[in-house]
Design a protein around this motif. Structure first.
Motif, PDB file in Angstrom:
ATOM      1  N   VAL A  48       0.834  -1.201   0.000  1.00  0.00           N
ATOM      2  CA  VAL A  48       0.000   0.000   0.000  1.00  0.00           C
ATOM      3  C   VAL A  48       0.870   1.253   0.000  1.00  0.00           C
ATOM      4  O   VAL A  48       0.613   2.219  -0.724  1.00  0.00           O
ATOM      5  CB  VAL A  48      -0.953   0.005   1.207  1.00  0.00           C
ATOM      6  N   VAL A  49       1.925   1.228   0.827  1.00  0.00           N
ATOM      7  CA  VAL A  49       2.843   2.365   0.871  1.00  0.00           C
ATOM      8  C   VAL A  49       3.484   2.570  -0.497  1.00  0.00           C
ATOM      9  O   VAL A  49       3.579   3.700  -0.998  1.00  0.00           O
ATOM     10  CB  VAL A  49       3.926   2.150   1.946  1.00  0.00           C
ATOM     11  N   GLY A  50       3.910   1.471  -1.106  1.00  0.00           N
ATOM     12  CA  GLY A  50       4.501   1.564  -2.437  1.00  0.00           C
ATOM     13  C   GLY A  50       3.520   2.108  -3.460  1.00  0.00           C
ATOM     14  O   GLY A  50       3.895   2.869  -4.352  1.00  0.00           O
ATOM     15  N   LEU A  51       2.230   1.759  -3.314  1.00  0.00           N
ATOM     16  CA  LEU A  51       1.226   2.260  -4.240  1.00  0.00           C
ATOM     17  C   LEU A  51       1.024   3.768  -4.070  1.00  0.00           C
ATOM     18  O   LEU A  51       0.917   4.503  -5.057  1.00  0.00           O
ATOM     19  CB  LEU A  51      -0.091   1.522  -4.020  1.00  0.00           C
ATOM     20  N   VAL A  52       0.967   4.243  -2.810  1.00  0.00           N
ATOM     21  CA  VAL A  52       0.815   5.677  -2.565  1.00  0.00           C
ATOM     22  C   VAL A  52       2.002   6.447  -3.142  1.00  0.00           C
ATOM     23  O   VAL A  52       1.833   7.472  -3.822  1.00  0.00           O
ATOM     24  CB  VAL A  52       0.674   5.966  -1.056  1.00  0.00           C
ATOM     25  N   LEU A  53       3.216   5.943  -2.897  1.00  0.00           N
ATOM     26  CA  LEU A  53       4.397   6.610  -3.431  1.00  0.00           C
ATOM     27  C   LEU A  53       4.417   6.530  -4.958  1.00  0.00           C
ATOM     28  O   LEU A  53       4.829   7.482  -5.638  1.00  0.00           O
ATOM     29  CB  LEU A  53       5.664   5.984  -2.849  1.00  0.00           C
ATOM     30  N   GLY A  54       3.974   5.405  -5.488  1.00  0.00           N
ATOM     31  CA  GLY A  54       3.921   5.278  -6.935  1.00  0.00           C
ATOM     32  C   GLY A  54       2.900   6.217  -7.556  1.00  0.00           C
ATOM     33  O   GLY A  54       3.137   6.787  -8.621  1.00  0.00           O
ATOM     34  N   VAL A  55       1.752   6.401  -6.893  1.00  0.00           N
ATOM     35  CA  VAL A  55       0.741   7.330  -7.381  1.00  0.00           C
ATOM     36  C   VAL A  55       1.264   8.759  -7.333  1.00  0.00           C
ATOM     37  O   VAL A  55       1.013   9.564  -8.238  1.00  0.00           O
ATOM     38  CB  VAL A  55      -0.558   7.186  -6.562  1.00  0.00           C
ATOM     39  N   ARG A  56       1.985   9.101  -6.265  1.00  0.00           N
ATOM     40  CA  ARG A  56       2.595  10.433  -6.198  1.00  0.00           C
ATOM     41  C   ARG A  56       3.548  10.637  -7.372  1.00  0.00           C
ATOM     42  O   ARG A  56       3.532  11.661  -8.045  1.00  0.00           O
ATOM     43  CB  ARG A  56       3.362  10.620  -4.880  1.00  0.00           C
ATOM     44  N   ASN A  57       4.361   9.618  -7.622  1.00  0.00           N
ATOM     45  CA  ASN A  57       5.300   9.699  -8.726  1.00  0.00           C
ATOM     46  C   ASN A  57       4.565   9.766 -10.065  1.00  0.00           C
ATOM     47  O   ASN A  57       4.937  10.532 -10.960  1.00  0.00           O
ATOM     48  CB  ASN A  57       6.228   8.493  -8.690  1.00  0.00           C
ATOM     49  N   LEU A  58       3.488   8.973 -10.185  1.00  0.00           N
ATOM     50  CA  LEU A  58       2.726   8.956 -11.433  1.00  0.00           C
ATOM     51  C   LEU A  58       2.027  10.291 -11.672  1.00  0.00           C
ATOM     52  O   LEU A  58       2.026  10.813 -12.795  1.00  0.00           O
ATOM     53  CB  LEU A  58       1.696   7.826 -11.396  1.00  0.00           C
TER      54      LEU A  58
END
Length: 418
Positions: A48-58
Motif C-alpha cells: 500500500v505504501v509503495g502504491l501511494v508513493l507510486g501514485v505520487r510519482n505517477l
C-alpha cells in the motif's frame, strides 16, 4: 562543491540552482519519512505504501507532459511559481489526513505541483546552459543533493515531535520559496510555437530514437524511487530506528554534494555521454547486490549486539547507497544533456514532459512490485528476490542505452533533420 563551476553559471542559472536547494529542503523534509510513517504509525503494508508513493510519482511525472507543454507555451517562470504554491497546499494535507483517501489526495497534489515546476526549471536551465549542459546540470544536482541532506536532518529532528509538524514546516518553506520567486526570478521570453499542442505531441511520439532513449532511461527513475521506498524500509528493518533513514540520505547527499561535479568531469574526460549513462545505470543496479547478499542472513535487527550489531547490519545498506549515488551522478547530468539532442530544443519542455511521463509509468510499476515482493517474501530465505529484481532493472536500462549508442541514436542530428 566546486566553486569555480558555480561561478561560471549565468545569474539566472545561479538563482535556479539556489532555488532548487530550497525546493529539496522542503520536499525531503517530509518524503523520506512518509513510508515509515505510513507503515509504522498508521499500520499500512509495504504494498500500500509503495502504491501511494507510486501514485505520487505517477501524478507528478505523468502530468509532466502538460507541465512541460505549458512551459513551452506560457513560459517557465509562471509554472515554477504555480508549482511551488501548490506544494504549500499539498503538504498541508499531509498534516491533516491519516486515512488512505486523504493520503492519496495529498500525494496526487504533491505530484501535480512537481509536474508544474520540474520541467519548467529544467527547460529554463537548459536554455541558460548553452553548450555546457552536463556541467551545469552537475552543479544543479549538487544543490539538489545539498537540499536532500538538510531536509532529512530537519525532518528527523521534527519527527521527535510529530510527523504532522514536519508537514507544516514544509508548507512554510514552500510559501517562502513562492514569494522569493515572485520577487527575484527573471522573466524569459517564450519562443513562438509553429504548431498546435497536438501537433507537438505528435512530433514527440513519432521520434523513434527519443522513444528508445526514454524507455532505456526509465530504469533510472524506477531505481531512483527506491530512495523513498525499499532503501529506507531496509535501513529501518535492520536498525529498528527512525534515525537510520536520515543516515541513508546523509550518506547519499554527502557523496552528491562533494562528488557530483568531480564525477561528471571524470566521465567527460574519459567517456561519451552515452557511455557514462551505460556505466551509471549498471552501477545503480549493481548497488543492490550488497543488500541482496546480506538480507537473507541478517535478522530483523541486532539489538542484543548493541552499536556493533547495528553497524554490522548497516554496512550492506551503506555500500548500496554509495554505489547507488555514484551511478546516479554518472547518469543524470548526461541524460539531461542528451534529451535535447534526441528530442528538440524548440520543444524542450514537451520532450521533458513525455520523457517523465513514460518513466513514471515504469517507476510506479517497479515501486509497486518491489513493495509487494518485500511483503510477500519477508522470510529470510527469500529476502534476496526484491533486490534481484531491482538489479535486473538497472542492467536492462544500461543494455538498452548501450544498444542506442552503438546504433548512433544518441548522436546529434544534422540541421536538416532537426
Amino acid at each position: 562543491m566546486n566553486r569555480a563551476a558555480f561561478a561560471r553559471l549565468s545569474p539566472a542559472a545561479k538563482l535556479l540552482v539556489i532555488n532548487q536547494f530550497g525546493i529539496n529542503v522542503g520536499f525531503y523534509m517530509l518524503m523520506p519519512f512518509l513510508a515509515a510513517y505510513m507503515s509504522g504509525n498508521l499500520g499500512y503494508g509495504a504494498a500500500v505504501v509503495g502504491l501511494v508513493l507510486g501514485v505520487r510519482n505517477l501524478s507528478q511525472q505523468g502530468m509532466f507532459l502538460l507541465g512541460g507543454t505549458a512551459a513551452d507555451r506560457l513560459g517557465c517562470r509562471p509554472m515554477i511559481i504555480a508549482g511551488c504554491a501548490l506544494r504549500v497546499v499539498s503538504f498541508g494535507l499531509f498534516a491533516v489526513f491519516t486515512t488512505l483517501p486523504g493520503l492519496f489526495a495529498a500525494a496526487i497534489l504533491t505530484g501535480l505541483a512537481g509536474a508544474l515546476f520540474n520541467p519548467a526549471v529544467r527547460t529554463y536551465l537548459m536554455h541558460e546552459a548553452g553548450e555546457r549542459r552536463a556541467e551545469v546540470f552537475a552543479v544543479f544536482n549538487v544543490f539538489q543533493h545539498a537540499g536532500t541532506l538538510v531536509g532529512p536532518l530537519l525532518g528527523a529532528a521534527l519527527l521527535a515531535v510529530d510527523f504532522r509538524v514536519i508537514a507544516l514546516v514544509a508548507c512554510v518553506a514552500f510559501a517562502v520559496l513562492t514569494g522569493a520567486q515572485l520577487l527575484v526570478l527573471p522573466h524569459r521570453e517564450v519562443e513562438p510555437q509553429r504548431q498546435s499542442v497536438l501537433g507537438s505531441w505528435r512530433e514527440v511520439v513519432l521520434n523513434r530514437r527519443f522513444l528508445g532513449f526514454t524507455l532505456a532511461l526509465s530504469a533510472y527513475f524506477a531505481l531512483y524511487n527506491q530512495l523513498y521506498l525499499t532503501l529506507p524500509l531496509e535501513a529501518r528493518r535492520v536498525s529498528g530506528a527512525a534515525w537510520s533513514i536520515a543516515v541513508v540520505f546523509g550518506v547519499s547527499t554527502l557523496i552528491g554534494v562533494f562528488g557530483q561535479v568531480r564525477i561528471t568531469e571524470w566521465c567527460r574526460a574519459r567517456w561519451s555521454s552515452g557511455r557514462s549513462i551505460v556505466v551509471g545505470l549498471a552501477c545503480m543496479g549493481g548497488s543492490f547486490v550488497p543488500i541482496l547478499l546480506a538480507a537473507p542472513v541478517l535478522p530483523e535487527r541486532l539489538p542484543a549486539a548493541g552499536i556493533a550489531g547495528t553497524v554490522l547490519a548497516f554496512v550492506p545498506v551503506v555500500l548500496a547507497i554509495v554505489l547507488f549515488t555514484v551511478g546516479q551522478a554518472m547518469t543524470n547530468p548526461f541524460a539531461m544533456e542528451l534529451l535535447p539532442t534526441v528530442g528538440s530544443e524548440r520543444l524542450a519542455g514537451t520532450y521533458y514532459g513525455f520523457y517523465y511521463l513514460v518513466s513514471s509509468l515504469v517507476a510506479a510499476a517497479v515501486s509497486w512490485l518491489a513493495g509487494a515482493l518485500l511483503d510477500a517474501f519477508a522470510e529470510p530465505g527469500m529476502r534476496w528476490l526484491p533486490w534481484a529484481v531491482l538489479l535486473l532493472v538497472g542492467l536492462a536500462g544500461s543494455a538498452g542505452t548501450r544498444l542506442l549508442e552503438r546504433r548512433g541514436a544518441l548522436a546529434p542530428r544534422s540541421p536538416a533533420d532537426a
